[in-house]
Design a protein around this motif. Structure first.
Motif, PDB file in Angstrom:
ATOM      1  N   GLN A   1       0.865  -1.179   0.000  1.00 16.20           N
ATOM      2  CA  GLN A   1       0.000   0.000   0.000  1.00 16.20           C
ATOM      3  C   GLN A   1       0.899   1.224   0.000  1.00 16.20           C
ATOM      4  O   GLN A   1       1.608   1.477   0.959  1.00 16.20           O
ATOM      5  CB  GLN A   1      -0.934  -0.009   1.207  1.00 16.20           C
ATOM      6  N   TYR A   2       0.854   1.955  -1.109  1.00 16.31           N
ATOM      7  CA  TYR A   2       1.712   3.128  -1.270  1.00 16.31           C
ATOM      8  C   TYR A   2       1.048   4.410  -0.779  1.00 16.31           C
ATOM      9  O   TYR A   2       1.730   5.376  -0.483  1.00 16.31           O
ATOM     10  CB  TYR A   2       2.109   3.300  -2.732  1.00 16.31           C
ATOM     11  N   PHE A   3      -0.279   4.421  -0.731  1.00 14.27           N
ATOM     12  CA  PHE A   3      -1.003   5.618  -0.317  1.00 14.27           C
ATOM     13  C   PHE A   3      -2.002   5.256   0.770  1.00 14.27           C
ATOM     14  O   PHE A   3      -2.578   4.174   0.758  1.00 14.27           O
ATOM     15  CB  PHE A   3      -1.765   6.242  -1.499  1.00 14.27           C
ATOM     16  N   TYR A   4      -2.190   6.177   1.708  1.00 13.88           N
ATOM     17  CA  TYR A   4      -3.152   5.973   2.792  1.00 13.88           C
ATOM     18  C   TYR A   4      -3.686   7.334   3.190  1.00 13.88           C
ATOM     19  O   TYR A   4      -2.907   8.245   3.482  1.00 13.88           O
ATOM     20  CB  TYR A   4      -2.467   5.303   3.991  1.00 13.88           C
ATOM     21  N   GLU A   5      -5.011   7.491   3.191  1.00 13.62           N
ATOM     22  CA  GLU A   5      -5.607   8.779   3.555  1.00 13.62           C
ATOM     23  C   GLU A   5      -6.031   8.762   5.015  1.00 13.62           C
ATOM     24  O   GLU A   5      -6.780   7.881   5.446  1.00 13.62           O
ATOM     25  CB  GLU A   5      -6.825   9.075   2.677  1.00 13.62           C
ATOM     26  N   CYS A   6      -5.546   9.733   5.772  1.00 13.90           N
ATOM     27  CA  CYS A   6      -5.928   9.882   7.175  1.00 13.90           C
ATOM     28  C   CYS A   6      -7.413  10.216   7.250  1.00 13.90           C
ATOM     29  O   CYS A   6      -7.876  11.137   6.570  1.00 13.90           O
ATOM     30  CB  CYS A   6      -5.102  10.985   7.843  1.00 13.90           C
ATOM     31  N   GLU A   7      -8.147   9.471   8.064  1.00 11.83           N
ATOM     32  CA  GLU A   7      -9.588   9.722   8.200  1.00 11.83           C
ATOM     33  C   GLU A   7      -9.892  11.071   8.828  1.00 11.83           C
ATOM     34  O   GLU A   7     -10.923  11.662   8.547  1.00 11.83           O
ATOM     35  CB  GLU A   7     -10.233   8.627   9.056  1.00 11.83           C
ATOM     36  N   LYS A   8      -8.998  11.554   9.678  1.00 10.66           N
ATOM     37  CA  LYS A   8      -9.279  12.796  10.407  1.00 10.66           C
ATOM     38  C   LYS A   8      -8.915  14.046   9.600  1.00 10.66           C
ATOM     39  O   LYS A   8      -9.762  14.901   9.375  1.00 10.66           O
ATOM     40  CB  LYS A   8      -8.535  12.802  11.738  1.00 10.66           C
ATOM     41  N   CYS A   9      -7.659  14.147   9.159  1.00 14.43           N
ATOM     42  CA  CYS A   9      -7.235  15.392   8.484  1.00 14.43           C
ATOM     43  C   CYS A   9      -7.186  15.269   6.956  1.00 14.43           C
ATOM     44  O   CYS A   9      -6.922  16.235   6.277  1.00 14.43           O
ATOM     45  CB  CYS A   9      -5.877  15.839   9.022  1.00 14.43           C
ATOM     46  N   LYS A  10      -7.412  14.049   6.454  1.00 16.40           N
ATOM     47  CA  LYS A  10      -7.472  13.778   5.001  1.00 16.40           C
ATOM     48  C   LYS A  10      -6.122  13.869   4.286  1.00 16.40           C
ATOM     49  O   LYS A  10      -6.066  13.862   3.063  1.00 16.40           O
ATOM     50  CB  LYS A  10      -8.492  14.673   4.294  1.00 16.40           C
ATOM     51  N   ARG A  11      -5.010  13.967   5.036  1.00 19.33           N
ATOM     52  CA  ARG A  11      -3.702  13.973   4.376  1.00 19.33           C
ATOM     53  C   ARG A  11      -3.461  12.592   3.760  1.00 19.33           C
ATOM     54  O   ARG A  11      -3.759  11.564   4.366  1.00 19.33           O
ATOM     55  CB  ARG A  11      -2.594  14.274   5.374  1.00 19.33           C
ATOM     56  N   VAL A  12      -2.931  12.583   2.554  1.00 24.53           N
ATOM     57  CA  VAL A  12      -2.578  11.327   1.909  1.00 24.53           C
ATOM     58  C   VAL A  12      -1.124  11.020   2.260  1.00 24.53           C
ATOM     59  O   VAL A  12      -0.215  11.777   1.899  1.00 24.53           O
ATOM     60  CB  VAL A  12      -2.775  11.403   0.375  1.00 24.53           C
ATOM     61  N   LEU A  13      -0.933   9.922   2.985  1.00 26.26           N
ATOM     62  CA  LEU A  13       0.412   9.511   3.388  1.00 26.26           C
ATOM     63  C   LEU A  13       1.049   8.685   2.289  1.00 26.26           C
ATOM     64  O   LEU A  13       0.387   7.895   1.624  1.00 26.26           O
ATOM     65  CB  LEU A  13       0.341   8.680   4.675  1.00 26.26           C
ATOM     66  N   LYS A  14       2.347   8.868   2.114  1.00 31.80           N
ATOM     67  CA  LYS A  14       3.146   8.097   1.167  1.00 31.80           C
ATOM     68  C   LYS A  14       4.349   7.569   1.927  1.00 31.80           C
ATOM     69  O   LYS A  14       4.775   8.176   2.916  1.00 31.80           O
ATOM     70  CB  LYS A  14       3.618   8.975   0.015  1.00 31.80           C
ATOM     71  N   PRO A  15       4.936   6.439   1.487  1.00 33.66           N
ATOM     72  CA  PRO A  15       6.094   5.897   2.207  1.00 33.66           C
ATOM     73  C   PRO A  15       7.235   6.903   2.278  1.00 33.66           C
ATOM     74  O   PRO A  15       7.463   7.678   1.348  1.00 33.66           O
ATOM     75  CB  PRO A  15       6.513   4.693   1.359  1.00 33.66           C
ATOM     76  N   LEU A  16       7.936   6.901   3.397  1.00 40.50           N
ATOM     77  CA  LEU A  16       9.123   7.736   3.551  1.00 40.50           C
ATOM     78  C   LEU A  16      10.254   7.137   2.722  1.00 40.50           C
ATOM     79  O   LEU A  16      10.237   5.943   2.398  1.00 40.50           O
ATOM     80  CB  LEU A  16       9.531   7.805   5.023  1.00 40.50           C
ATOM     81  N   LYS A  17      11.234   7.935   2.391  1.00 40.40           N
ATOM     82  CA  LYS A  17      12.361   7.462   1.595  1.00 40.40           C
ATOM     83  C   LYS A  17      13.014   6.256   2.271  1.00 40.40           C
ATOM     84  O   LYS A  17      13.295   6.285   3.470  1.00 40.40           O
ATOM     85  CB  LYS A  17      13.390   8.584   1.431  1.00 40.40           C
ATOM     86  N   GLY A  18      13.205   5.194   1.515  1.00 41.75           N
ATOM     87  CA  GLY A  18      13.817   3.983   2.048  1.00 41.75           C
ATOM     88  C   GLY A  18      12.821   2.946   2.533  1.00 41.75           C
ATOM     89  O   GLY A  18      13.184   1.804   2.784  1.00 41.75           O
ATOM     90  N   ASP A  19      11.546   3.339   2.679  1.00 39.97           N
ATOM     91  CA  ASP A  19      10.506   2.393   3.085  1.00 39.97           C
ATOM     92  C   ASP A  19       9.715   1.958   1.860  1.00 39.97           C
ATOM     93  O   ASP A  19       9.568   2.706   0.900  1.00 39.97           O
ATOM     94  CB  ASP A  19       9.549   3.022   4.106  1.00 39.97           C
TER      95      ASP A  19
END
Length: 68
Positions: A28-46
């Motif tokens: 899973q490369y993308f994940y949207e926070c239910e609360k603030c709606k920020r789309v998370l992406k893996p950090l460099k190296g992960d």
């Protein structure tokens, strides 16, 4: 070794935490926070959002395999 499929993802922006079940057959490369709606992406190296923001690394990494 038992593979853990449950992880708690923590949003780095707002601190919201949610328990999620990780897939065993995909990254899973993308994940949207239910609360603030920020789309998370893996950090460099992960390889995925679970390795970057989860309390448990993804199943392939737990098995010492290459992730996706």
């Amino acid at each position: 070794m038992e593979i853990k499929l449950q992880t708690i993802i923590t949003c780095p922006d707002c601190g919201y935490k949610k328990e999620e079940t990780m897939p065993t057959n995909a990254c899973q490369y993308f994940y949207e926070c239910e609360k603030c709606k920020r789309v998370l992406k893996p950090l460099k190296g992960d390889c995925c959002v679970y390795c970057s923001f989860g309390s448990v690394k993804c199943p392939p990494i737990q098995e010492n395999k290459k992730c996706c």
